[in-house]
Design a protein around this motif. Structure first.
Motif, PDB file in Angstrom:
ATOM      1  N   TYR A  90       0.322   5.036   1.097  1.00  0.00           N
ATOM      2  CA  TYR A  90      -0.565   6.021   1.693  1.00  0.00           C
ATOM      3  C   TYR A  90      -0.279   7.390   1.103  1.00  0.00           C
ATOM      4  O   TYR A  90       0.877   7.797   0.990  1.00  0.00           O
ATOM      5  N   VAL A 109       0.848  -1.188   0.000  1.00  0.00           N
ATOM      6  CA  VAL A 109       0.000   0.000   0.000  1.00  0.00           C
ATOM      7  C   VAL A 109       0.884   1.238   0.000  1.00  0.00           C
ATOM      8  O   VAL A 109       1.979   1.233   0.557  1.00  0.00           O
ATOM      9  N   ALA A 112      -9.793   2.876  -1.432  1.00  0.00           N
ATOM     10  CA  ALA A 112      -8.487   2.600  -2.035  1.00  0.00           C
ATOM     11  C   ALA A 112      -8.595   2.718  -3.549  1.00  0.00           C
ATOM     12  O   ALA A 112      -9.681   2.670  -4.116  1.00  0.00           O
ATOM     13  N   ARG A 144      -0.806  -0.330  -3.677  1.00  0.00           N
ATOM     14  CA  ARG A 144      -2.012   0.343  -4.133  1.00  0.00           C
ATOM     15  C   ARG A 144      -2.192   1.626  -3.329  1.00  0.00           C
ATOM     16  O   ARG A 144      -2.005   1.640  -2.117  1.00  0.00           O
ATOM     17  N   LYS A 145      -2.576   2.719  -3.986  1.00  0.00           N
ATOM     18  CA  LYS A 145      -2.782   3.983  -3.287  1.00  0.00           C
ATOM     19  C   LYS A 145      -4.003   3.887  -2.389  1.00  0.00           C
ATOM     20  O   LYS A 145      -5.033   3.337  -2.763  1.00  0.00           O
ATOM     21  N   SER A 146      -3.836   4.418  -1.175  1.00  0.00           N
ATOM     22  CA  SER A 146      -4.904   4.386  -0.195  1.00  0.00           C
ATOM     23  C   SER A 146      -4.704   5.529   0.780  1.00  0.00           C
ATOM     24  O   SER A 146      -3.730   6.267   0.692  1.00  0.00           O
ATOM     25  N   LEU A 178      -9.976   9.067  -4.047  1.00  0.00           N
ATOM     26  CA  LEU A 178      -9.946   8.151  -2.903  1.00  0.00           C
ATOM     27  C   LEU A 178     -10.759   8.664  -1.729  1.00  0.00           C
ATOM     28  O   LEU A 178     -11.152   7.879  -0.859  1.00  0.00           O
TER      29      LEU A 178
END
Length: 83
Positions: free
Chosen positions: A44, A42, A67, A78-80, A55
């Motif tokens: 952030y 992930v 996400a 993964r962008k979250s 998001l």
């Protein structure tokens, strides 16, 4: 389990003292962009990036936090958001 007070007493003991609703919802939180402490896949992101990437958003008293479900991640996470 023994309870010293009744259900009706419990209702009176707990009360909401703040409500985070509306267009200023995210002003009450800090977006954490540090690496994932569990070493997961992930990434952030900050608030500006989260808004641009879709998001996070708030509208009509509702809030969305999610996400990235579209991008190919490759070796990165993964962008979250983490607030």
């Amino acid at each position: 389990i023994f309870c010293r007070f009744s259900t009706s007493e419990a209702i009176f003991r707990y009360a909401r003292n703040e409500a985070f609703v509306g267009d200023d919802f995210f002003e009450h939180f800090t977006f954490n962009t540090l690496p994932d402490p569990t070493h997961g896949k992930v990434e952030y992101v900050d608030e500006a990036t989260a808004r641009t990437e879709g998001l996070v958003r708030e509208a009509d008293g509702k809030v969305y936090i999610g996400a990235d479900l579209k991008s190919k991640t490759g070796g990165r996470g993964r962008k979250s958001v983490r607030i």
